[in-house]
Design a protein around this motif. Structure first.
Motif, PDB file in Angstrom:
ATOM      1  N   VAL A 158     -20.859 -10.284   8.110  1.00 62.28           N
ATOM      2  CA  VAL A 158     -20.466 -11.352   8.816  1.00 62.28           C
ATOM      3  C   VAL A 158     -19.629 -10.878  10.005  1.00 62.28           C
ATOM      4  N   THR A 159     -19.786 -11.239  11.306  1.00 55.95           N
ATOM      5  CA  THR A 159     -18.877 -10.877  12.586  1.00 55.95           C
ATOM      6  C   THR A 159     -17.835 -11.742  12.531  1.00 55.95           C
ATOM      7  N   PHE A 160     -16.604 -11.290  12.661  1.00 61.68           N
ATOM      8  CA  PHE A 160     -15.406 -12.008  12.481  1.00 61.68           C
ATOM      9  C   PHE A 160     -14.333 -11.729  13.602  1.00 61.68           C
ATOM     10  N   ASP A 161     -13.670 -12.456  14.203  1.00 66.17           N
ATOM     11  CA  ASP A 161     -12.717 -12.005  15.178  1.00 66.17           C
ATOM     12  C   ASP A 161     -11.401 -11.341  14.554  1.00 66.17           C
ATOM     13  N   SER A 162     -10.788 -10.780  15.309  1.00 70.55           N
ATOM     14  CA  SER A 162      -9.584 -10.117  14.983  1.00 70.55           C
ATOM     15  C   SER A 162      -8.256 -10.770  15.496  1.00 70.55           C
ATOM     16  N   ASP A 163      -8.348 -11.849  16.084  1.00 70.42           N
ATOM     17  CA  ASP A 163      -7.235 -12.681  16.472  1.00 70.42           C
ATOM     18  C   ASP A 163      -6.665 -13.663  15.894  1.00 70.42           C
ATOM     19  N   GLY A 164      -7.372 -13.975  14.666  1.00 72.59           N
ATOM     20  CA  GLY A 164      -6.881 -14.997  13.865  1.00 72.59           C
ATOM     21  C   GLY A 164      -7.535 -16.462  14.301  1.00 72.59           C
ATOM     22  N   GLN A 165      -8.265 -16.614  15.052  1.00 69.94           N
ATOM     23  CA  GLN A 165      -9.093 -17.631  15.069  1.00 69.94           C
ATOM     24  C   GLN A 165     -10.227 -18.157  14.264  1.00 69.94           C
ATOM     25  N   HIS A 166     -10.750 -17.314  13.512  1.00 67.89           N
ATOM     26  CA  HIS A 166     -11.382 -17.473  12.542  1.00 67.89           C
ATOM     27  C   HIS A 166     -11.132 -17.729  11.072  1.00 67.89           C
ATOM     28  N   MET A 167     -11.983 -18.784  10.311  1.00 68.70           N
ATOM     29  CA  MET A 167     -11.195 -19.089   9.011  1.00 68.70           C
ATOM     30  C   MET A 167     -11.907 -18.551   8.054  1.00 68.70           C
ATOM     31  N   VAL A 168     -11.534 -18.051   6.906  1.00 71.69           N
ATOM     32  CA  VAL A 168     -12.212 -17.262   6.010  1.00 71.69           C
ATOM     33  C   VAL A 168     -12.889 -18.006   5.099  1.00 71.69           C
ATOM     34  N   GLN A 169     -12.374 -19.412   4.787  1.00 73.31           N
ATOM     35  CA  GLN A 169     -13.238 -20.303   4.083  1.00 73.31           C
ATOM     36  C   GLN A 169     -14.702 -20.530   4.914  1.00 73.31           C
ATOM     37  N   ASP A 170     -14.668 -20.460   6.103  1.00 74.75           N
ATOM     38  CA  ASP A 170     -15.726 -20.811   6.730  1.00 74.75           C
ATOM     39  C   ASP A 170     -16.806 -19.760   6.595  1.00 74.75           C
ATOM     40  N   GLU A 194      -5.048  -6.078  19.335  1.00 73.12           N
ATOM     41  CA  GLU A 194      -4.653  -7.146  18.537  1.00 73.12           C
ATOM     42  C   GLU A 194      -3.383  -6.426  17.625  1.00 73.12           C
ATOM     43  N   GLY A 195      -2.921  -5.469  18.068  1.00 74.84           N
ATOM     44  CA  GLY A 195      -1.778  -5.035  17.047  1.00 74.84           C
ATOM     45  C   GLY A 195      -0.974  -5.883  16.331  1.00 74.84           C
ATOM     46  N   SER A 196      -0.561  -7.063  16.983  1.00 70.45           N
ATOM     47  CA  SER A 196       0.474  -7.869  16.547  1.00 70.45           C
ATOM     48  C   SER A 196      -0.261  -8.898  15.475  1.00 70.45           C
ATOM     49  N   VAL A 197      -1.208  -9.084  15.354  1.00 66.37           N
ATOM     50  CA  VAL A 197      -1.889  -9.806  14.339  1.00 66.37           C
ATOM     51  C   VAL A 197      -2.884  -9.256  13.458  1.00 66.37           C
ATOM     52  N   VAL A 198      -3.762  -8.158  13.785  1.00 62.32           N
ATOM     53  CA  VAL A 198      -5.151  -7.688  13.088  1.00 62.32           C
ATOM     54  C   VAL A 198      -4.669  -7.406  11.406  1.00 62.32           C
ATOM     55  N   ARG A 199      -3.531  -7.040  11.247  1.00 56.89           N
ATOM     56  CA  ARG A 199      -3.080  -6.615   9.898  1.00 56.89           C
ATOM     57  C   ARG A 199      -3.102  -7.704   8.944  1.00 56.89           C
ATOM     58  N   ALA A 200      -2.350  -8.951   9.666  1.00 50.99           N
ATOM     59  CA  ALA A 200      -2.452 -10.187   8.913  1.00 50.99           C
ATOM     60  C   ALA A 200      -3.733 -10.617   8.746  1.00 50.99           C
ATOM     61  N   VAL A 201      -4.608 -10.651   9.686  1.00 41.97           N
ATOM     62  CA  VAL A 201      -6.050 -11.154   9.704  1.00 41.97           C
ATOM     63  C   VAL A 201      -7.062 -10.254   8.603  1.00 41.97           C
ATOM     64  N   ILE A 202      -6.802  -9.092   8.560  1.00 41.00           N
ATOM     65  CA  ILE A 202      -7.344  -8.121   7.547  1.00 41.00           C
ATOM     66  C   ILE A 202      -6.863  -8.624   6.156  1.00 41.00           C
ATOM     67  N   GLU A 203      -5.570  -8.458   6.056  1.00 41.63           N
ATOM     68  CA  GLU A 203      -5.179  -8.957   4.616  1.00 41.63           C
ATOM     69  C   GLU A 203      -5.504 -10.352   4.025  1.00 41.63           C
ATOM     70  N   ASP A 204      -5.693 -11.150   4.889  1.00 36.28           N
ATOM     71  CA  ASP A 204      -6.120 -12.519   4.394  1.00 36.28           C
ATOM     72  C   ASP A 204      -7.396 -12.470   4.072  1.00 36.28           C
TER      73      ASP A 204
END
Length: 227
Positions: free
Chosen positions: A89-101, A19-29
């Motif tokens: 919390v188990t959380f996906d790396s591809d941007g499908q999960h919402m931090v607010q949830d 998930e190299g193209s998206v995981v950095r943004a997911v983690i930073e968010d």
């Protein structure tokens, strides 16, 4: 925005595979609200590890691909021995999960008498899952209610929050898709107190382009009836 200091006792556990193209943004968010994030790279062949590190996560590595269940177990084992860790919390790396949830689920663990909060796509109408996926997930729910006695509306949702009691109880042996069913069974076996939380799963063009929705549906069906 919720200050990350409010969740110093919480660890996000993120399984990671190509998930190299998206995981950095997911983690930073996520990191704006959750300062403790561990990614378990499950044998990626792209730049996922470098991107996860750049995003600010702790990264553990499997030298070969074992499956999401194995990655989650590795992450849980790491997180539960960290000082002051109380929630997970188990959380996906591809941007499908919402931090607010995830924030809402941890908040419920802090204030309500539950050990596990399981996300559900079917408690409101925000998630637009395809017809096949809905059919498979409904079938999985029926099967697991009969097999485990745990009454959920969405048994294969990867967004879960749980406390230390549950983290110590979970022992995932199913490396691949069947791990979700195994977690439900362990909730019942250990008499963990559980509830569901309506969550929004965002099926993006990126995730759909990888065929995740269709192939996950096929894998869930096969592993439910073969295991």
């Amino acid at each position: 925005m919720v200050s990350s200091r409010a969740n110093d006792d919480t660890w996000l556990i993120i399984p990671l595979f190509n998930e190299g193209s998206v995981v950095r943004a997911v983690i930073e968010d996520a990191g704006a609200s959750f300062p403790n994030i561990v990614c378990v790279d499950d044998g990626s062949s792209d730049d996922s590890v470098q991107e996860a590190l750049a995003g600010g996560a702790v990264v553990l590595r499997h030298p070969i691909n074992l499956g999401q269940g194995a990655a989650l177990q590795t992450g849980i084992e790491f997180a539960r021995v960290q000082p002051e860790a109380e929630y997970f919390v188990t959380f996906d790396s591809d941007g499908q999960h919402m931090v607010q949830d995830a924030l809402a689920m941890v908040a419920r663990l802090r204030t309500e008498p539950y050990d596990v909060i399981v996300g559900s796509r079917f408690l409101d109408d925000r998630t637009q899952a395809g017809r096949l996926k809905r059919m498979v997930l409904r079938l999985a729910v029926m099967f697991e209610r009969l097999a485990t006695g745990v009454k959920l509306t969405d048994a294969h949702n990867g967004l879960r929050a749980f406390n230390r009691r549950a983290a110590n109880a979970f022992d995932i042996q199913q490396n691949r898709m069947a791990h979700a069913s195994e977690i439900v069974a362990q909730i019942g076996h250990h008499h963990l107190r559980y509830a569901e939380q309506p969550v929004h799963i965002l099926y993006t063009d990126y995730s759909r382009s990888k065929g995740q929705s269709l192939w996950n549906s096929v894998n869930i069906l096969s592993e439910l009836f073969i295991k």
